[in-house]
Enzyme design. Structure first.
Site, short mmCIF file in Angstrom:
data_model
loop_
_atom_site.label_atom_id
_atom_site.label_comp_id
_atom_site.label_asym_id
_atom_site.label_seq_id
_atom_site.Cartn_x
_atom_site.Cartn_y
_atom_site.Cartn_z
N ILE A 9 0.86 -1.19 0.00
CA ILE A 9 0.00 0.00 0.00
C ILE A 9 0.89 1.23 0.00
O ILE A 9 1.79 1.35 0.83
CB ILE A 9 -0.93 0.03 1.23
CG1 ILE A 9 -1.72 -1.28 1.35
CG2 ILE A 9 -1.88 1.23 1.16
CD1 ILE A 9 -2.60 -1.37 2.60
N GLY A 11 1.53 5.44 0.34
CA GLY A 11 0.98 6.61 1.03
C GLY A 11 0.31 6.28 2.34
O GLY A 11 -0.85 6.66 2.57
N SER A 13 1.35 7.06 5.61
CA SER A 13 1.74 7.80 6.81
C SER A 13 0.55 8.46 7.50
O SER A 13 0.65 8.82 8.68
CB SER A 13 2.79 8.85 6.47
OG SER A 13 2.28 9.81 5.57
N GLY A 15 -4.13 9.32 7.08
CA GLY A 15 -5.37 9.27 6.32
C GLY A 15 -5.81 7.89 5.88
O GLY A 15 -5.70 6.91 6.62
N ILE A 16 -6.33 7.82 4.66
CA ILE A 16 -6.88 6.57 4.13
C ILE A 16 -5.83 5.49 4.07
O ILE A 16 -6.09 4.33 4.38
CB ILE A 16 -7.50 6.81 2.73
CG1 ILE A 16 -8.69 7.76 2.82
CG2 ILE A 16 -7.94 5.49 2.11
CD1 ILE A 16 -9.27 8.14 1.47
N GLY A 17 -4.61 5.85 3.66
CA GLY A 17 -3.55 4.85 3.54
C GLY A 17 -3.22 4.21 4.87
O GLY A 17 -3.05 2.98 4.96
N SER A 141 -10.77 9.31 -6.77
CA SER A 141 -11.52 10.36 -6.09
C SER A 141 -12.80 10.56 -6.87
O SER A 141 -12.87 10.24 -8.07
CB SER A 141 -10.71 11.66 -6.08
OG SER A 141 -11.50 12.76 -5.70
N TYR A 154 -5.48 18.56 -10.22
CA TYR A 154 -5.80 17.34 -9.46
C TYR A 154 -6.82 16.49 -10.20
O TYR A 154 -6.62 15.27 -10.36
CB TYR A 154 -6.32 17.74 -8.08
CG TYR A 154 -6.71 16.57 -7.21
CD1 TYR A 154 -5.74 15.77 -6.62
CD2 TYR A 154 -8.05 16.28 -6.96
CE1 TYR A 154 -6.08 14.69 -5.82
CE2 TYR A 154 -8.40 15.21 -6.14
CZ TYR A 154 -7.41 14.43 -5.58
OH TYR A 154 -7.76 13.35 -4.78
#
Length: 281
Positions: A9, A11, A13, A15-17, A141, A154
């Protein structure tokens, strides 16, 4: 005895990850939790310890814009675990601003992190996922389906990711690899906070777009007041990781489903334009 399946996985560090890494470990997976700066792993390791899964989570450095970093990480996973059963592309970075307020280099940087990073990591993982008949799960997203004011860079990157994965999915299926995109809406995480936005400075620099930006910021603050938690947004990732046949496109909430339906049933684009125009007027 069959060895646990292994998931990488990106990212993780915050949030969602972070939530997805802990949830995957709780579901019994050997979880390779990667981040650009492993010095930021404390929150993840604390959460893993609190849930009793620290022994199932291994932190590794992976910078999605550095091909050597990607290759080294994937090679280490195979050398240490002998297999890779799933990749969760989660790393990304928001970018607020309209094109007259940004440089082309800013747009390129957003594309590097949010699109080319996904492409490069997926490419490195695919040979091993073919061997395990595994899965690619990519967090995009609702901004990968509905274009949104002041999010050109983005949304362009997330649209590109959706197109890339939608094109890859049927081909990957012929070699036994499932491909899924996860579409969160507003999530109460450090993702937005990490932008370190100076709102007054943005408004000062917005020129003729300042009234629209002010309206957009007010609307966005309201949206995030009712945001999902990272744990709630990560739950569909684990469902896609563990179910028999994941769907290609999965939204993380009813709000997200209703929102993306605006464009998926919008043949001429007017519904999306009518909706997003209200955000800036």
């Amino acid at each position: 005895m069959t060895s646990p399946k292994t998931v990488l996985i990106t990212g993780t560090s915050s949030g969602i990850g972070l939530a997805a890494a802990v949830a995957a470990a709780r579901a019994g997976w050997t979880t390779i939790a990667t981040m650009r700066n492993t010095g930021k792993a404390e929150a993840l390791l604390q959460a893993a310890a609190e849930h009793g899964v620290a022994d199932r989570i291994q932190v590794k450095r992976l910078d999605v814009v550095d091909p050597e970093s990607i290759a080294a990480c994937v090679d280490e996973v195979i050398a240490e675990h002998g297999r890779l059963d799933a990749l969760v592309n989660n790393a990304g970075a928001a970018k607020i601003g309209t094109i007259e307020m940004m440089s082309v280099e800013d747009v390129r940087a957003a594309m590097e992190v949010n699109f080319f990073g996904v492409v490069a990591t997926t490419r490195a993982a695919l040979p091993h996922l073919r061997a395990s008949r595994g899965r690619v799960i990519t967090v995009t997203s609702v901004g990968g389906v509905v274009g949104q004011p002041f999010n050109e860079a983005y949304c362009a990157a997330k649209f590109a990711v959706e197109g890339f994965m939608e094109s890859l999915a049927p081909l990957a299926a012929t070699v036994g690899v499932d491909v899924t995109v996860i579409e969160p809406g507003a999530v109460a995480s450090e993702f937005v906070a990490n932008q370190s936005l100076d709102i007054p400075a943005l408004l000062d620099a917005a020129g003729p777009y300042a009234p629209a930006l002010d309206a957009y910021i007010a609307r966005t603050r309201d949206a995030f007041a009712g945001a999902q938690t990272p744990t709630e947004a990560a739950a569909p990732i684990i469902d896609a990781l563990t179910c028999d046949r994941p769907a290609f496109r999965i939204q993380t909430s009813q709000w997200a489903r209703d929102f993306v339906a605006t464009t998926l049933a919008d043949l001429d684009g007017s519904a999306v334009q009518n909706l997003t125009n209200t955000w800036i007027r």
